[in-house]
Design an enzyme around this catalytic site. Structure first.
Site, PDB file in Angstrom:
ATOM      1  N   GLU A 177     -14.797  15.716 102.894  1.00  0.00           N
ATOM      2  CA  GLU A 177     -14.016  14.927 101.930  1.00  0.00           C
ATOM      3  C   GLU A 177     -14.735  13.616 101.695  1.00  0.00           C
ATOM      4  O   GLU A 177     -15.474  13.142 102.548  1.00  0.00           O
ATOM      5  CB  GLU A 177     -12.624  14.593 102.503  1.00  0.00           C
ATOM      6  CG  GLU A 177     -11.729  15.772 102.746  1.00  0.00           C
ATOM      7  CD  GLU A 177     -10.533  15.387 103.635  1.00  0.00           C
ATOM      8  OE1 GLU A 177     -10.753  15.037 104.802  1.00  0.00           O
ATOM      9  OE2 GLU A 177      -9.403  15.413 103.135  1.00  0.00           O
ATOM     10  N   LYS A 208     -14.831   9.699 101.702  1.00  0.00           N
ATOM     11  CA  LYS A 208     -14.109   8.708 102.503  1.00  0.00           C
ATOM     12  C   LYS A 208     -13.766   7.523 101.612  1.00  0.00           C
ATOM     13  O   LYS A 208     -14.637   6.739 101.243  1.00  0.00           O
ATOM     14  CB  LYS A 208     -14.962   8.248 103.687  1.00  0.00           C
ATOM     15  CG  LYS A 208     -14.196   7.307 104.596  1.00  0.00           C
ATOM     16  CD  LYS A 208     -15.019   6.881 105.781  1.00  0.00           C
ATOM     17  CE  LYS A 208     -14.205   6.025 106.747  1.00  0.00           C
ATOM     18  NZ  LYS A 208     -13.116   5.235 106.183  1.00  0.00           N
ATOM     19  N   ARG A 210      -4.854   3.884 105.678  1.00  0.00           N
ATOM     20  CA  ARG A 210      -4.479   5.153 106.327  1.00  0.00           C
ATOM     21  C   ARG A 210      -2.996   5.085 106.674  1.00  0.00           C
ATOM     22  O   ARG A 210      -2.540   4.110 107.279  1.00  0.00           O
ATOM     23  CB  ARG A 210      -5.323   5.307 107.593  1.00  0.00           C
ATOM     24  CG  ARG A 210      -4.960   6.494 108.453  1.00  0.00           C
ATOM     25  CD  ARG A 210      -5.575   7.772 107.923  1.00  0.00           C
ATOM     26  NE  ARG A 210      -5.142   8.929 108.691  1.00  0.00           N
ATOM     27  CZ  ARG A 210      -5.720   9.354 109.804  1.00  0.00           C
ATOM     28  NH1 ARG A 210      -6.766   8.694 110.303  1.00  0.00           N
ATOM     29  NH2 ARG A 210      -5.282  10.421 110.423  1.00  0.00           N
ATOM     30  N   ARG A 244      -1.653   2.967 110.063  1.00  0.00           N
ATOM     31  CA  ARG A 244      -2.355   3.444 111.247  1.00  0.00           C
ATOM     32  C   ARG A 244      -2.061   2.576 112.461  1.00  0.00           C
ATOM     33  O   ARG A 244      -2.062   3.033 113.592  1.00  0.00           O
ATOM     34  CB  ARG A 244      -3.848   3.421 110.947  1.00  0.00           C
ATOM     35  CG  ARG A 244      -4.625   4.330 111.787  1.00  0.00           C
ATOM     36  CD  ARG A 244      -6.071   3.943 111.701  1.00  0.00           C
ATOM     37  NE  ARG A 244      -6.393   3.077 112.810  1.00  0.00           N
ATOM     38  CZ  ARG A 244      -7.589   2.582 113.034  1.00  0.00           C
ATOM     39  NH1 ARG A 244      -8.555   2.833 112.181  1.00  0.00           N
ATOM     40  NH2 ARG A 244      -7.811   1.815 114.073  1.00  0.00           N
ATOM     41  N   GLU A 287      -4.177   8.579 102.700  1.00  0.00           N
ATOM     42  CA  GLU A 287      -4.724   7.258 102.447  1.00  0.00           C
ATOM     43  C   GLU A 287      -4.014   6.694 101.215  1.00  0.00           C
ATOM     44  O   GLU A 287      -3.898   7.375 100.203  1.00  0.00           O
ATOM     45  CB  GLU A 287      -6.218   7.415 102.158  1.00  0.00           C
ATOM     46  CG  GLU A 287      -7.060   6.192 102.314  1.00  0.00           C
ATOM     47  CD  GLU A 287      -7.570   5.992 103.747  1.00  0.00           C
ATOM     48  OE1 GLU A 287      -7.884   4.842 104.078  1.00  0.00           O
ATOM     49  OE2 GLU A 287      -7.640   6.972 104.513  1.00  0.00           O
ATOM     50  N   LYS A 339     -16.545  10.618 110.719  1.00  0.00           N
ATOM     51  CA  LYS A 339     -16.755   9.867 109.475  1.00  0.00           C
ATOM     52  C   LYS A 339     -18.228   9.495 109.394  1.00  0.00           C
ATOM     53  O   LYS A 339     -18.836   9.101 110.388  1.00  0.00           O
ATOM     54  CB  LYS A 339     -15.873   8.621 109.420  1.00  0.00           C
ATOM     55  CG  LYS A 339     -15.982   7.687 110.597  1.00  0.00           C
ATOM     56  CD  LYS A 339     -15.012   6.532 110.437  1.00  0.00           C
ATOM     57  CE  LYS A 339     -15.000   5.682 111.701  1.00  0.00           C
ATOM     58  NZ  LYS A 339     -13.947   4.665 111.676  1.00  0.00           N
TER      59      LYS A 339
END
Lengths: 534, 336
Positions: A228, A230, A235, A250, A278, A400
């Site tokens: 995906e 980023k 988040r 988060r 997100e 990530k």
């Protein structure tokens, strides 16, 4: 109180994670539950209020040690931490009579009593307390009074400590620790039970991706991964249960109030649904810069005008609960299937699902990653299709892979002494770029150098100071550094007219002279708005 | 108090360090000169390259070791006067390390004293600080802020001992960073009150420990750390700060790290340097000792150097002294 101080010291004086967990476990096993629950509260970083004005505490200590204001301030600058400065200055009090008042008495009785007194009485009370306490205890107490207590261990380690102490179920425990809870002995003792009442609106503990360090190929066949983009957003989880909606960041903060349109969206979800994703600033079909999103976070109540001017979407990438069934043990592929059908059925303008890119080779990924900057994303996410939704930052399944940052060569102009770990040392620097024959400040950065480099630079700064303004020194504009950052935007608030995101130092450019540094015009060229759909 | 104007500028600040024109000598010069007076053997004070060194008797061994045996050294016992040019000079104990001296200079009836580095705390490994009455006192200020107040050496040494034992219980060594000259010997002397188990030493420390022993300073039993291998556990090892984390320290089994220094008074310093434990032991004067010394020496003019010069001189002025910072070229000392 002494037990808490001992725990704090034990954690503070070891770098071994195992030793920290053991210290926590021993503490929780031996401390009275009524005290332990408060320790847990503070160690999880729960909300604390400042109970007494800084000035009151400061005056009390100055009266005791007969110090002028300026000398207190200089001491504070050298120490870099207010509570520690206070503690060190109280040490010279003679004739101490030590006592050990339990932590819960401090927090439930003594501190509330203190906060209700007038300033003169507060000073008298503080001075009396200091006579009862060791330097280390004054340090912790002052942190509690000023609302600045930080344990220095992650939530995860605290959970591990509890698990090691009582063999409680880690998953259930982690969920129970989220959100608001009563700070009572009963609640603490009930943490081990499997019941989960009263938790209906809490999110699941977030699963966090680890940065790819080194070659991404080493992760295995790319066919095992969902890729995906980023995006740079917030988040969060949208939780819909029993007709109610909550949006959690988060950091496990409730941010529902900042995003009324997402609350509206959440109301339309079926009961027993939790989406992970997100929040992105989004307008006219395009993702906007993070700065636009921040405007929303900065206020508690968001006006209709604000919602209109700074619209957002929720870009969902995972579904943790559907039809009141916990899906976290299902593989990602299955969770995505469920998510996609929810998003499709909803067909709601503020809900999108992230694009899953399935690739055949790592080379394809490299090509795509090269497009990151022009797409306005920070890089790629790699998630193992078979992965279950874990808790915290566990290496192995979610990665990530950020793109390399933008860089500019800039000249050091100012230096400022750091705080805490970096106190007494010039560690915060301001850098400038050329504009019309002058160097104008454009970014502040403090991370990126090794301790050894910081030490050398500190000595250089002291020898090359032009002027001192309080804790700040201007230095001869001689040193060039390569500064990295994630994004660049126009900003009328800054003297240079631009603002950069996450600036940090990559290295000193010993090969460059100040005249070789970059200009503001070069910085402007780096700037272009993100242009591609989510 | 009205500002005191020294009758003669006995000392001036030059790019090579403190210079006395009437005697044509430098004190702790920054680079090579004809005649150098050395307050003590630490490398930021005793530098090589000068033609002739006047030093204290007790520091000869250490200075020869550091600057070479070939140099020309003239040694002086404490309190014994000698003359250079128009200046009557004598060395007096500074209590900093073995052989450390304050330098007293008298010319036309006016007395100046350069403190060098000094402390007032108990330290049986060197001669105790002597209060030298003077008109002008040049004091160090490494720890010239009220947050710097030392505990007794016994208390901190006991903490080192407890730390050592605690690490021993879990099969770990204890690697204690100590400046090789002065600090190490002070700790080794103080540890004798708690144990007779030998302490292991880094080579650089060993050399200086031997020099102290030669001068009759009683220290706890020691052994070279290199005699031991990876399988040793539960030992206390003293090493200079730079050696910890180096290839040298990787020769040993698992260890915890500690640092004995006045800078460890501030948590941030310890965390920044990534030591597990800090022990507040300093060979410099703490805040109360700096104030006490200025008071006791009775000087009419105080120059403050080497440390928190601005803060200490400002506070002294507020107390009614005539004080000002003396800008020198000393590097910031890291190893108090």
């Amino acid at each position: 109180m002494k037990r808490l101080v001992q725990l704090f010291e034990e954690i503070d004086t070891t770098t071994s994670t195992k030793a920290k967990v053991t210290a926590l476990a021993t503490y929780f096993q031996t401390a009275p539950p009524r005290d332990a629950v408060w320790t847990l509260y503070y160690f999880l970083g729960r909300k604390q209020k400042r109970l007494v004005k800084r000035k009151t505490i400061q005056t009390a200590v100055q009266e005791l040690s007969e110090l002028p204001d300026w000398l207190f301030e200089q001491s504070y600058t050298a120490v870099g931490d207010l509570a520690e400065t206070i503690a060190l200055l109280t040490e010279s009090i003679g004739h101490k009579v030590f006592s050990d008042v339990p932590l819960h008495v401090w927090i439930e009785e003594r501190l509330p009593f203190l906060s209700k007194q007038n300033e003169d009485e507060q000073k008298i009370i503080l001075k009396n307390w200091w006579r009862e306490l060791s330097t280390e205890e004054v340090f912790i107490l002052t942190k509690l009074i000023t609302g600045g207590f930080r344990s220095g261990v992650s939530v995860r380690l605290v959970v591990r400590g509890l698990v090691e102490a009582f063999q409680w179920d880690e998953a259930i425990l982690s969920e129970k620790l989220i959100g608001e809870w009563p700070v009572t002995e009963d609640w603490f003792l009930g943490l081990g039970s499997a019941e989960r009442e009263g938790l209906s609106l809490y999110p699941y503990p977030f699963f966090l991706a680890s940065p790819v360090d080194g070659e991404a190929e080493a992760l295995g066949p790319i066919q095992d991964f969902a890729v995906e983009w980023k995006w740079d957003g917030i988040r969060s989880q949208i939780v819909k249960r029993e007709g109610q909606v909550a949006i959690w960041s988060r950091g496990e903060e409730l941010i529902s109030q900042s995003f009324p349109e997402l609350l509206t969206l959440g109301k339309e979800l079926a009961d027993g649904t939790v989406l992970d994703g997100e929040i992105l600033a989004f307008a006219e079909g395009k993702v906007k810069a993070f700065a636009d999103l921040q405007k929303r976070l900065q206020r508690k109540k968001v006006s209709e005008k604000m919602v209109k001017e700074n619209p957002v979407v929720f870009l969902a990438f995972d579904c943790l609960q559907a039809n009141s069934v916990d899906l976290r043990d299902q593989p990602l592929g299955e969770r995505r299937r469920i998510l996609d059908s929810i998003v499709k059925d909803m067909n709601h303008p503020t809900l999108q699902s992230s694009t899953l890119i399935l690739l055949e080779s790592w080379d394809e990924l490299l090509t795509l990653r090269g497009e990151s900057r022009s797409r306005g994303v920070e890089g790629m996410m790699l998630k193992r299709l078979s992965s279950v939704y874990q808790m915290g930052r566990k290496k192995g399944d979610w990665w990530k892979w950020k793109i390399d940052p933008m860089t500019l060569d800039a000249v050091m102009l100012y230096a400022q002494a750091g705080h805490g770990k970096r106190a007494n040392l010039y560690t915060d620097y301001t850098f400038g770029l050329w504009k019309d024959g002058q160097i104008v400040p454009f970014a502040k950065a403090y991370s990126g150098l090794s301790n050894e480099e910081i030490g050398k630079l500190d000595t250089w700064i002291r020898k090359n100071t032009l002027e001192k303004f309080g804790p700040v020194r201007s230095v001869k504009p001689l040193k060039v550094f390569e500064i990295a950052f994630e994004g660049i935007q126009l900003s009328p608030r800054h003297k240079s007219g631009i603002a950069v995101r996450f600036p940090r130092i990559l290295r000193e450019r010993l090969d460059k002279k100040p005249e070789d540094a970059d200009s503001l015009a070069t910085a402007m060229e780096l700037m272009h708005a993100p242009t591609v759909d989510a | 108090m009205s500002p005191y104007q020294p009758r003669i500028p006995l000392i001036s600040v030059t790019p090579r360090g403190l210079y006395c024109p009437r005697g044509d000598f430098y004190i702790d010069p920054w680079e090579g000169v004809d005649t150098a007076l050395i307050t003590h053997a630490h490398s930021d004070h005793a530098r090589e390259g000068s033609q002739l060194y006047h030093i204290s008797e007790q520091s000869l061994g250490i200075i020869q070791r550091r600057l070479g045996a070939e140099g020309q050294y003239i040694t002086h016992s404490y309190s014994q006067s000698f003359t250079l040019g128009d200046v009557l000079i004598s060395f007096h104990p500074a209590g900093h390390i073995l052989g450390s001296a304050q330098i007293r200079m008298e010319c036309e009836g006016e007395v100046w004293v350069v403190s060098g580095d000094y402390k007032r705390d108990y330290d049986p490994t060197c001669a105790a600080f002597e209060v030298v009455p003077c008109d002008v006192f040049i004091t160090e200020s490494t720890f010239g802020l009220p947050i710097f107040v030392w505990k007794g050496i016994e208390e901190e040494t006991e903490a080192i001992y407890r730390w050592w034992k605690k690490n021993q219980e879990v099969g770990k060594n204890s690697m204690l960073a100590c400046y090789a000259l002065g600090k190490s010997q002070r700790v080794l002397h103080a540890l004798a009150a708690f144990t007779d188990q030998p302490v292991l030493l880094h080579g650089a420390t060993q050399v200086l420990v031997d020099l102290y022993r030669e001068q009759g300073v009683p220290l706890i039993a020691t052994q070279p750390a290199t005699d031991y291998g990876k399988d040793m556990t539960g030992q206390l090892i003293l090493a200079p700060p730079g050696a910890i984390g180096s290839t040298w320290s990787r020769k040993f089994g698992p260890y915890e790290t500690g640092f004995a220094s006045g800078w460890m008074r501030i948590r941030g310093n310890r965390r920044r340097k990534a030591y597990d434990q800090g022990f507040v032991i300093s060979d410099h004067a703490d805040w109360p000792a700096l104030l006490q010394t200025v008071r006791e020496c009775g000087a009419k003019k105080i120059y403050v150097t080497h440390g928190y010069t601005d803060d200490l001189s400002r506070f002294l002025c507020e107390l009614g002294h005539d004080a000002e910072p003396l800008e020198t070229l000393f590097a910031r000392e890291e190893d108090g």
